[in-house]
Write a protein that holds these residues in place. Structure first.
Motif, short mmCIF file in Angstrom:
data_model
loop_
_atom_site.label_atom_id
_atom_site.label_comp_id
_atom_site.label_asym_id
_atom_site.label_seq_id
_atom_site.Cartn_x
_atom_site.Cartn_y
_atom_site.Cartn_z
N LYS A 154 6.46 8.67 -2.64
CA LYS A 154 6.90 9.16 -4.11
C LYS A 154 8.03 10.29 -4.03
O LYS A 154 8.18 10.97 -3.17
CB LYS A 154 5.59 9.76 -4.68
N GLY A 155 8.75 10.22 -5.16
CA GLY A 155 9.89 11.22 -5.28
C GLY A 155 11.16 10.39 -4.72
O GLY A 155 12.14 11.18 -4.80
N SER A 156 11.26 9.61 -4.17
CA SER A 156 12.43 8.56 -3.87
C SER A 156 13.21 8.09 -4.97
O SER A 156 12.48 7.98 -5.99
CB SER A 156 12.02 7.52 -2.96
N SER A 157 14.46 8.36 -5.13
CA SER A 157 15.31 7.73 -6.11
C SER A 157 15.32 6.19 -6.20
O SER A 157 15.33 5.71 -7.44
CB SER A 157 16.65 8.23 -6.03
N PRO A 205 12.94 3.41 -4.49
CA PRO A 205 12.03 3.11 -3.23
C PRO A 205 12.38 1.77 -2.24
O PRO A 205 11.72 1.55 -1.26
CB PRO A 205 10.64 2.64 -3.91
N ILE A 206 13.33 0.94 -2.97
CA ILE A 206 13.54 -0.37 -2.20
C ILE A 206 15.08 -0.38 -1.67
O ILE A 206 15.39 -0.30 -0.43
CB ILE A 206 13.22 -1.56 -3.02
N VAL A 207 15.96 -0.22 -2.53
CA VAL A 207 17.25 -0.60 -2.37
C VAL A 207 18.11 0.99 -2.21
O VAL A 207 18.29 1.49 -3.30
CB VAL A 207 18.04 -1.48 -3.15
N ASP A 208 18.43 1.52 -1.14
CA ASP A 208 19.22 2.43 -1.01
C ASP A 208 20.34 2.30 -0.31
O ASP A 208 20.93 1.16 0.28
CB ASP A 208 18.31 3.93 -0.41
N TYR A 209 21.32 3.32 0.26
CA TYR A 209 22.43 3.29 0.72
C TYR A 209 22.35 2.50 2.22
O TYR A 209 23.17 1.59 2.76
CB TYR A 209 23.45 4.34 0.96
N HIS A 210 21.25 2.54 2.93
CA HIS A 210 20.92 1.83 4.30
C HIS A 210 21.22 0.54 3.95
O HIS A 210 21.57 -0.45 4.66
CB HIS A 210 19.73 2.46 4.94
N VAL A 211 20.47 -0.19 2.87
CA VAL A 211 20.51 -1.65 2.49
C VAL A 211 21.74 -2.17 2.20
O VAL A 211 22.28 -2.98 2.48
CB VAL A 211 19.30 -1.80 1.39
N ILE A 212 22.32 -1.26 1.28
CA ILE A 212 23.77 -1.72 0.99
C ILE A 212 24.52 -1.64 2.18
O ILE A 212 25.65 -2.70 2.18
CB ILE A 212 24.23 -0.79 0.09
N GLU A 258 13.41 7.37 6.91
CA GLU A 258 13.43 8.19 5.44
C GLU A 258 12.41 7.69 4.59
O GLU A 258 12.13 8.48 3.86
CB GLU A 258 15.06 8.06 4.80
N TRP A 259 11.65 6.79 4.92
CA TRP A 259 10.72 5.98 4.31
C TRP A 259 10.77 6.35 2.71
O TRP A 259 10.22 6.96 2.06
CB TRP A 259 9.53 6.67 4.58
N PRO A 260 11.61 5.34 2.09
CA PRO A 260 12.04 5.70 0.36
C PRO A 260 10.59 5.09 -0.24
O PRO A 260 10.84 5.16 -1.55
CB PRO A 260 13.16 4.87 0.28
N LEU A 261 9.65 4.49 0.39
CA LEU A 261 8.57 4.20 -0.35
C LEU A 261 7.62 5.24 -0.84
O LEU A 261 6.92 4.93 -1.77
CB LEU A 261 8.00 3.12 0.37
#
Length: 186
Positions: A138-141, A143-150, A133-136
């Protein structure tokens, strides 16, 4: 551990092993987290297998010839691993590895057994999905901690706190000679 009072609180601050401070309420809360997180993985497996119409329509169900990885991995549109994910999208290896991982992690968490393996496998799977999903970009809610990390951190915490012992089969699992001999199977 239901002793109250100032002397008891002072004693807890001196305890060397933090695990001895786990209360019954905390153990029960971890058990609820374990079952809930297990259901996240198990539901993804079931929905992709049978196409209940939530994330996966019936026509694209695995049992109807659909690929559990093709839609997600083929739609990766950013990041340095885009071509890698496009190349493995829909391959039998990716489909089987993903589905067996979802089933194994989900069952292990729900039953409270093999939590160390589930934590490692879950963290690896979540890391790969995070990279896809590459949250890094632009446009990511976030860029580092999303549900995958949690989810990965949750699985790690559950394994480290023996969360399968409360409302799970963890204590019975520990009695198996193979598990006693190979502690990484806990």
């Amino acid at each position: 551990m239901t002793i109250t009072g100032r002397s008891h609180a002072a004693h807890l601050e001196q305890v060397e092993a933090p695990g001895s401070m786990l209360t019954h309420a905390a153990a029960r809360t971890l058990a609820v987290l374990r079952v809930a997180l297990g259901f996240v993985f198990l539901w993804a497996f079931l929905d992709k297998t049978f196409g209940f119409g939530y994330a996966t329509p019936s026509a694209k169900a695995w049992i109807n010839g659909g690929s559990p990885t093709k839609g997600f991995l083929a739609s990766v549109d950013t990041g340095p691993f885009q071509s890698f994910f496009h190349n493995i999208a829909g391959t039998p290896f990716a489909d089987w590895a993903f589905m067996l991982g979802m089933l194994g992690i989900g069952l292990a968490l729900m039953l409270g057994i093999g939590l160390r393996i589930a934590a490692v496998a879950g963290t690896a799977m979540m890391a790969l999905m995070w990279l896809a999903e590459w949250p890094l970009a632009k446009g990511s809610s976030n860029p580092i901690v999303d549900y995958h990390v949690i989810y990965a951190l949750g699985a790690i915490v559950l394994a480290l706190t023996y969360a399968g012992h409360t409302w799970g089969l963890g204590r019975l699992w520990l009695r198996i000679p193979l598990v006693q001999k190979h502690r990484w199977l806990i």
